[in-house]
Design a protein around this motif. Sequence first.
Motif, short mmCIF file in Angstrom:
data_model
loop_
_atom_site.label_atom_id
_atom_site.label_comp_id
_atom_site.label_asym_id
_atom_site.label_seq_id
_atom_site.Cartn_x
_atom_site.Cartn_y
_atom_site.Cartn_z
N THR A 54 0.88 -1.65 -0.24
CA THR A 54 0.11 -0.42 0.37
C THR A 54 0.58 0.84 -0.18
OG1 THR A 54 -0.22 0.05 2.47
CG2 THR A 54 -1.87 -0.75 0.99
N ALA A 55 2.26 0.78 -0.34
CA ALA A 55 3.25 2.41 -0.62
C ALA A 55 2.68 3.04 -1.64
CB ALA A 55 4.71 1.88 -0.23
N GLY A 56 2.70 4.45 -1.24
CA GLY A 56 2.84 4.91 -2.52
C GLY A 56 3.66 5.26 -3.50
N TYR A 57 4.56 4.65 -3.65
CA TYR A 57 4.77 4.91 -4.89
C TYR A 57 4.25 3.34 -5.09
CZ TYR A 57 7.61 0.79 -3.26
OH TYR A 57 8.60 -0.47 -2.61
N VAL A 58 4.04 2.72 -4.65
CA VAL A 58 2.97 0.66 -5.37
C VAL A 58 1.85 1.02 -6.05
CG1 VAL A 58 2.76 -1.30 -5.51
CG2 VAL A 58 4.54 -0.40 -3.87
N VAL A 59 1.22 1.67 -4.99
CA VAL A 59 0.13 2.42 -5.56
C VAL A 59 0.00 3.26 -6.74
CG1 VAL A 59 -2.45 3.19 -4.93
CG2 VAL A 59 -1.32 1.93 -3.37
N ASP A 60 0.81 4.74 -6.70
CA ASP A 60 0.40 5.40 -8.17
C ASP A 60 1.02 4.08 -8.97
OD1 ASP A 60 -0.11 7.34 -6.46
OD2 ASP A 60 2.18 7.67 -6.04
N ALA A 61 2.11 3.33 -9.86
CA ALA A 61 2.99 3.17 -10.81
C ALA A 61 1.24 2.22 -10.77
CB ALA A 61 3.65 1.92 -9.74
N ALA A 62 0.50 0.99 -9.58
CA ALA A 62 -0.29 0.54 -10.64
C ALA A 62 -1.52 1.17 -11.10
CB ALA A 62 -0.46 -0.23 -9.25
N THR A 63 -1.91 2.50 -10.60
CA THR A 63 -2.46 3.04 -11.31
C THR A 63 -2.65 3.28 -12.74
OG1 THR A 63 -3.52 3.90 -9.11
CG2 THR A 63 -4.44 5.69 -10.64
N THR A 64 -1.28 4.07 -12.20
CA THR A 64 -0.57 4.27 -14.11
C THR A 64 -1.17 3.33 -14.84
OG1 THR A 64 0.81 5.94 -12.75
CG2 THR A 64 1.52 5.81 -15.20
N SER A 65 -0.22 2.10 -14.08
CA SER A 65 -0.40 0.75 -16.04
C SER A 65 -1.78 0.05 -16.03
CB SER A 65 0.57 -0.52 -15.31
OG SER A 65 1.90 0.27 -15.02
N LEU A 66 -2.66 0.09 -15.02
CA LEU A 66 -4.40 0.74 -15.35
C LEU A 66 -5.12 1.42 -15.91
CD1 LEU A 66 -5.31 -0.98 -11.52
CD2 LEU A 66 -5.16 -2.66 -13.63
N VAL A 67 -4.40 2.86 -16.03
CA VAL A 67 -5.12 2.93 -16.92
C VAL A 67 -4.42 3.56 -18.24
CG1 VAL A 67 -5.27 5.84 -16.72
CG2 VAL A 67 -5.68 5.34 -14.49
N ALA A 68 -3.26 3.29 -18.28
CA ALA A 68 -2.66 3.24 -19.50
C ALA A 68 -3.22 2.36 -20.26
CB ALA A 68 -1.11 3.61 -19.44
N ALA A 69 -3.43 0.68 -19.20
CA ALA A 69 -3.20 0.04 -20.25
C ALA A 69 -5.04 -0.58 -20.81
CB ALA A 69 -3.09 -1.19 -19.18
N LEU A 70 -5.59 0.11 -20.03
CA LEU A 70 -7.33 0.15 -20.41
C LEU A 70 -7.10 1.43 -21.54
CD1 LEU A 70 -8.67 0.42 -16.68
CD2 LEU A 70 -8.99 -1.65 -18.75
N THR A 71 -6.80 2.41 -21.47
CA THR A 71 -6.94 3.45 -22.76
C THR A 71 -5.94 2.72 -24.13
OG1 THR A 71 -6.48 5.16 -21.07
CG2 THR A 71 -6.31 5.43 -23.19
N SER A 72 -4.99 2.16 -23.85
CA SER A 72 -4.47 1.90 -24.90
C SER A 72 -5.14 0.66 -25.44
CB SER A 72 -3.17 1.46 -24.71
OG SER A 72 -2.75 -0.19 -24.32
N TYR A 219 8.27 8.83 -16.55
CA TYR A 219 6.96 9.23 -15.64
C TYR A 219 6.45 9.50 -17.02
CZ TYR A 219 10.63 9.73 -12.70
OH TYR A 219 12.66 9.34 -11.17
N PRO A 220 5.15 9.51 -15.81
CA PRO A 220 4.87 8.84 -14.46
C PRO A 220 4.93 7.40 -14.98
CG PRO A 220 2.43 8.78 -15.75
CD PRO A 220 3.71 9.67 -16.83
N ARG A 221 5.66 6.45 -13.54
CA ARG A 221 5.80 5.08 -13.87
C ARG A 221 5.22 4.02 -13.75
NH1 ARG A 221 10.97 5.54 -9.60
NH2 ARG A 221 12.70 6.54 -10.55
N THR A 222 5.26 3.35 -14.58
CA THR A 222 4.02 2.06 -14.53
C THR A 222 5.28 1.08 -13.34
OG1 THR A 222 5.45 1.07 -16.61
CG2 THR A 222 3.38 2.64 -16.87
N LEU A 223 4.26 -0.22 -13.60
CA LEU A 223 4.90 -1.16 -12.81
C LEU A 223 5.76 -1.83 -13.07
CD1 LEU A 223 1.40 -2.93 -11.70
CD2 LEU A 223 2.50 -1.93 -10.79
#
Length: 266
Positions: A54-72, A219-223
Amino acid sequence: MSRTVSGAETPTRGAGPELRHLVPVLGAVLLLYFVVPLAVLVVTYSPTALTQLTAGYVVDAATTSLVAALTSTTISLVFGLPLAYWLSRSDHVLATLALGVVVLPLVLPPIVSGMLLLTVVGPAGLGGLTDFRLTRSLLGVVAAQTFVAAPFFVVTAKAAFDGVDDHFEEAARSLGRSWGETMRTVTVPLAKPGILAGLVLTFARALGEFGATMMLAYYPRTLPVQIWASFISTGLDAALPVAVILLSVALGTLLVVHALRATPWR
């Protein structure tokens, strides 16, 4: 022993070891190669490392990955479905050339794909003739993922359309249905399992994309990028929580593909 059939001697089937007995053994060797690293990961590393999930960098990376992957994946569907249908139904030489272009990102190293994208939307895009840049942005992540992952959808959807007999489309058109109605009620439903499997595989490939994403955006970093950055800066203990999330999503993706019962490698 041997027996004579029409004057010729043929060996009996029971003579010598059968090759089929080696099949499970050889398969088990490769299976162990896949399983052992996962088992070592579970046994070796302490569960305390997972407290950082639940660390911030982990949550941010997971969010970026999911949003970007769904968009692509959405972009791949909107633009890739018409392309896949045209490639399936056209026998023109241009279709053959286009298919080669589509497959090219599949054989290119992802880092090379990122370099190619940098020549267009990087800091010196088109030789400095344009100010349009996608570096260090979420749009850059989506662009990199789409370039690498979209071919998976196009190729899989094309195979699905190839399996649809065009006589069904001709029959629907002869009954007065328009081309759009034929696609909506006949072609796409018949190709639906393959199309859905292609979407899932495209999403999984986009989620795991590393090389092109790091080259173009970073940046923003993905998983995957965060796993690399954490490993370089701190070591395996910092990279483990991010890897766990990525592994969990990958396993979930495989379950979805299995549920669709349209796995392309079957």
